[in-house]
Scaffold this motif. Structure first.
Motif, PDB file in Angstrom:
ATOM      1  N   GLU A 167      15.791  36.535  12.705  1.00  0.00           N
ATOM      2  CA  GLU A 167      16.467  36.987  13.519  1.00  0.00           C
ATOM      3  C   GLU A 167      16.287  37.834  14.719  1.00  0.00           C
ATOM      4  O   GLU A 167      16.200  39.033  14.406  1.00  0.00           O
ATOM      5  N   VAL A 168      15.870  37.063  15.770  1.00  0.00           N
ATOM      6  CA  VAL A 168      15.125  37.710  16.834  1.00  0.00           C
ATOM      7  C   VAL A 168      16.484  38.429  17.977  1.00  0.00           C
ATOM      8  O   VAL A 168      17.621  38.058  17.799  1.00  0.00           O
ATOM      9  N   GLU A 169      15.979  39.655  18.514  1.00  0.00           N
ATOM     10  CA  GLU A 169      16.694  40.050  19.768  1.00  0.00           C
ATOM     11  C   GLU A 169      16.741  39.350  20.857  1.00  0.00           C
ATOM     12  O   GLU A 169      17.732  39.160  21.464  1.00  0.00           O
ATOM     13  N   ARG A 170      15.477  38.588  21.214  1.00  0.00           N
ATOM     14  CA  ARG A 170      15.502  37.689  22.239  1.00  0.00           C
ATOM     15  C   ARG A 170      14.650  36.318  21.654  1.00  0.00           C
ATOM     16  O   ARG A 170      13.755  36.629  20.859  1.00  0.00           O
ATOM     17  N   LEU A 171      14.891  35.299  22.421  1.00  0.00           N
ATOM     18  CA  LEU A 171      14.186  34.175  22.074  1.00  0.00           C
ATOM     19  C   LEU A 171      12.660  34.269  21.990  1.00  0.00           C
ATOM     20  O   LEU A 171      11.954  33.470  21.141  1.00  0.00           O
ATOM     21  N   GLU A 172      12.284  34.780  22.798  1.00  0.00           N
ATOM     22  CA  GLU A 172      10.823  34.940  22.981  1.00  0.00           C
ATOM     23  C   GLU A 172      10.019  35.709  22.108  1.00  0.00           C
ATOM     24  O   GLU A 172       8.949  35.678  22.040  1.00  0.00           O
ATOM     25  N   GLU A 173      10.790  36.293  21.140  1.00  0.00           N
ATOM     26  CA  GLU A 173      10.317  37.174  20.042  1.00  0.00           C
ATOM     27  C   GLU A 173       9.434  36.631  19.115  1.00  0.00           C
ATOM     28  O   GLU A 173       8.560  36.900  18.428  1.00  0.00           O
ATOM     29  N   SER A 174       9.709  34.929  18.993  1.00  0.00           N
ATOM     30  CA  SER A 174       8.945  34.529  18.091  1.00  0.00           C
ATOM     31  C   SER A 174       8.259  32.845  18.748  1.00  0.00           C
ATOM     32  O   SER A 174       9.377  32.550  19.436  1.00  0.00           O
ATOM     33  N   ALA A 175       7.489  32.350  18.354  1.00  0.00           N
ATOM     34  CA  ALA A 175       6.942  31.243  18.732  1.00  0.00           C
ATOM     35  C   ALA A 175       7.589  30.156  18.300  1.00  0.00           C
ATOM     36  O   ALA A 175       7.633  28.949  18.941  1.00  0.00           O
ATOM     37  N   VAL A 176       8.474  30.270  17.364  1.00  0.00           N
ATOM     38  CA  VAL A 176       9.375  29.170  16.971  1.00  0.00           C
ATOM     39  C   VAL A 176      10.690  29.258  17.770  1.00  0.00           C
ATOM     40  O   VAL A 176      11.043  28.088  18.177  1.00  0.00           O
ATOM     41  N   THR A 177      11.444  30.430  17.787  1.00  0.00           N
ATOM     42  CA  THR A 177      12.762  30.526  18.277  1.00  0.00           C
ATOM     43  C   THR A 177      12.663  30.188  19.782  1.00  0.00           C
ATOM     44  O   THR A 177      13.651  29.899  20.222  1.00  0.00           O
ATOM     45  N   VAL A 178      11.520  30.519  20.308  1.00  0.00           N
ATOM     46  CA  VAL A 178      11.381  30.483  21.822  1.00  0.00           C
ATOM     47  C   VAL A 178      11.703  29.108  22.344  1.00  0.00           C
ATOM     48  O   VAL A 178      12.006  28.633  23.476  1.00  0.00           O
ATOM     49  N   MET A 179      11.607  27.982  21.283  1.00  0.00           N
ATOM     50  CA  MET A 179      11.692  26.567  21.610  1.00  0.00           C
ATOM     51  C   MET A 179      13.286  26.121  21.741  1.00  0.00           C
ATOM     52  O   MET A 179      13.356  25.055  22.351  1.00  0.00           O
ATOM     53  N   PHE A 180      14.034  27.038  21.406  1.00  0.00           N
ATOM     54  CA  PHE A 180      15.577  26.814  21.255  1.00  0.00           C
ATOM     55  C   PHE A 180      16.122  26.258  22.485  1.00  0.00           C
ATOM     56  O   PHE A 180      16.829  25.277  22.510  1.00  0.00           O
ATOM     57  N   ASP A 181      15.806  27.051  23.603  1.00  0.00           N
ATOM     58  CA  ASP A 181      16.514  26.509  25.154  1.00  0.00           C
ATOM     59  C   ASP A 181      15.906  25.157  25.266  1.00  0.00           C
ATOM     60  O   ASP A 181      16.781  24.303  25.597  1.00  0.00           O
ATOM     61  N   LYS A 182      14.576  24.991  25.062  1.00  0.00           N
ATOM     62  CA  LYS A 182      14.237  23.564  25.347  1.00  0.00           C
ATOM     63  C   LYS A 182      14.995  22.369  24.341  1.00  0.00           C
ATOM     64  O   LYS A 182      15.248  21.325  24.864  1.00  0.00           O
ATOM     65  N   VAL A 183      15.152  22.679  23.194  1.00  0.00           N
ATOM     66  CA  VAL A 183      16.019  21.863  22.430  1.00  0.00           C
ATOM     67  C   VAL A 183      17.344  21.859  22.850  1.00  0.00           C
ATOM     68  O   VAL A 183      17.995  20.789  23.046  1.00  0.00           O
ATOM     69  N   GLN A 184      18.114  22.914  23.233  1.00  0.00           N
ATOM     70  CA  GLN A 184      19.586  22.891  23.675  1.00  0.00           C
ATOM     71  C   GLN A 184      19.654  22.037  24.980  1.00  0.00           C
ATOM     72  O   GLN A 184      20.714  21.521  25.094  1.00  0.00           O
ATOM     73  N   PHE A 185      18.771  22.249  26.175  1.00  0.00           N
ATOM     74  CA  PHE A 185      18.863  21.729  27.536  1.00  0.00           C
ATOM     75  C   PHE A 185      18.354  20.310  27.396  1.00  0.00           C
ATOM     76  O   PHE A 185      17.392  20.192  27.717  1.00  0.00           O
ATOM     77  N   SER A 186      19.149  19.452  26.686  1.00  0.00           N
ATOM     78  CA  SER A 186      18.744  18.073  26.581  1.00  0.00           C
ATOM     79  C   SER A 186      18.942  16.828  27.664  1.00  0.00           C
ATOM     80  O   SER A 186      18.329  16.044  27.749  1.00  0.00           O
ATOM     81  N   ASN A 187      19.175  17.745  28.920  1.00  0.00           N
ATOM     82  CA  ASN A 187      19.263  17.089  30.185  1.00  0.00           C
ATOM     83  C   ASN A 187      17.849  16.852  30.868  1.00  0.00           C
ATOM     84  O   ASN A 187      17.614  16.091  31.795  1.00  0.00           O
TER      85      ASN A 187
END
Length: 313
Positions: A167-187
Motif C-alpha cells: 500500500e504505497v503513498e505514491r506509485l513511485e514508492e515501489s518498482a512494481v506499483t510505479v508501472m500502474f500508470d503505464k498499464v492504465q493509460f492504454s492509448n
C-alpha cells in the motif's frame, strides 16, 4: 488471574517507508509496543532520528530499551546509490553497524533488512550459505551492511528480500506499483522489461515474517544469522504489468515485452531467486497471491473510478 505481562518493545527504523509502515503496523496490531522512527517524513506519527547521528541513536535505544529492532531504513534505489555512493554507504553500512553495536549494548535482537541483489543472478535459487557476488553498488553496500551488522552483533539476523510492493503513498514508492500508470493509460504503447526475472513480494508478508522471527527469537536464542524470504511467483516486469491489468480488468495489448538485457542504469542480476526453506522449516512465513496483494495496493490509484464497482462488487 490478571497477570501483568510486561509489554514487548520493538523499534522500527525507516518506519515512514513502504516496508517500515507495514512492519510498524504488524507489530502494533499484535500486542507489541512499537516505536517507529523516520527522518524526512517522521512527524507527527514517528520519532525523527537521523541514523547518522550516533548520539541520537544511542539515546533512543537507551531510553526505549527495545527487545527487538527492525532496521528497514536504507537507500534502496540502485541508480541513486550509483550517483551518491558516499551518502548511500553512510546509511547502508556505517549506520547499520552502529545500530547493531547499540542493539548489542541493550541486548536487543536486531533484524537487518537486506536484498536479493547481493547475488549476481547466474545460478538461482540462492540459499543463505551461497557466496554473494553483487553486480551493482546497491548490492555491495547492502552486503557490507550485513557484514557490519554481524561483526558488531553476533546475535543479529539478516533478512534478505526481493522487490517489494504494497500500500504505497505514491506509485513511485515501489518498482512494481510505479508501472500502474503505464498499464492504465492504454492509448500509448509502453515498453516493459521482459528479461529480468523477479519475485514481487508483498510488504505485509515481510512484516509478518519479521514479527514471527522476533517472537521465535524471544523463545529461542539460537535464532540468528542470515535468512531469506520472497514471494514465490516468478514474473518479469512485463508479466507483472499484464497481471495488474488483468486484476483490474484493463487492456494489456499496449504493453510491449522487451527481452534484451537493459543497457541503462545500474546492472541488475538476471534471476536472484531466494531459497526460503530455512525460514519455512522454522514454521515462519506467509505469502499473499500477487493478484490479491496488488489489487489491495493499487485500487486507490485507479483513474477510471467506474472500474472500482466492477472490481469490488
Amino acid at each position: 488471574e490478571d497477570v501483568d505481562i510486561p509489554s514487548r518493545r520493538v523499534l522500527i527504523t525507516g518506519a515512514t517507508g513502504l516496508l517500515g509502515r507495514a512492519v510498524f503496523k504488524e507489530f502494533n496490531e499484535n500486542n507489541w509496543n512499537a516505536v517507529g522512527c523516520g527522518y524526512r517524513r517522521a512527524q507527527p506519527r514517528f520519532e525523527q532520528i537521523n541514523l547518522l547521528d550516533s548520539i541520537a541513536v544511542h539515546d533512543i535505544i537507551h531510553d526505549f530499551q527495545p527487545h527487538v529492532i527492525v532496521h528497514c531504513a536504507a537507500e534502496r534505489r540502485p541508480d541513486v546509490v550509483e550517483s551518491q555512493p558516499d551518502a548511500a554507504s553512510q546509511l547502508n553500512v556505517a549506520a547499520s553497524g552502529n545500530l547493531a553495536k547499540e542493539a548489542a549494548g541493550v541486548g536487543a535482537f536486531l533484524i537487518y533488512i537486506s536484498t536479493d541483489y547481493v547475488f549476481d543472478g547466474t545460478s538461482p535459487p540462492y540459499k543463505e550459505t551461497d557466496v554473494p557476488n553483487p553486480l551493482n553498488l546497491y548490492g555491495k553496500t547492502k552486503l557490507e551492511g550485513e557484514k557490519a551488522v554481524l561483526e558488531n552483533n553476533e546475535g543479529a539476523a539478516v533478512l534478505r528480500i526481493p522487490v517489494l510492493y504494497g500500500e504505497v503513498e505514491r506509485l513511485e514508492e515501489s518498482a512494481v506499483t510505479v508501472m500502474f500508470d503505464k498499464v492504465q493509460f492504454s492509448n500509448k504503447s509502453a515498453n516493459m522489461d521482459h528479461w529480468q526475472q523477479r519475485f514481487p513480494t508483498y510488504v505485509k508478508d515481510v512484516a509478518t515474517v519479521c514479527r514471527q522471527l522476533a517472537e521465535k527469537r524471544m523463545l529461542d536464542p539460537s535464532v540468528k544469522g542470515t535468512f531469506h524470504w520472497s514471494g514465490n511467483e516468478q514474473m518479469t516486469k512485463y508479466e507483472m504489468a499484464c497481471a495488474i491489468a488483468d486484476a483490474f480488468n484493463l487492456p494489456s495489448t499496449h504493453l510491449r515485452p522487451i527481452t534484451d538485457c537493459p543497457v541503462v542504469g545500474a546492472l541488475r542480476p538476471r534471476n536472484a531467486q531466494l531459497d526460503c526453506s530455512k525460514l519455512e522449516m522454522l514454521g515462519i512465513g506467509q505469502r499473499t497471491p500477487f493478484r490479491a496483494g496488488i489489487k489491495e495496493s493499487l485500487w486507490p490509484f485507479l483513474v477510471d473510478k467506474r472500474w472500482r464497482q466492477t472490481v469490488f462488487h
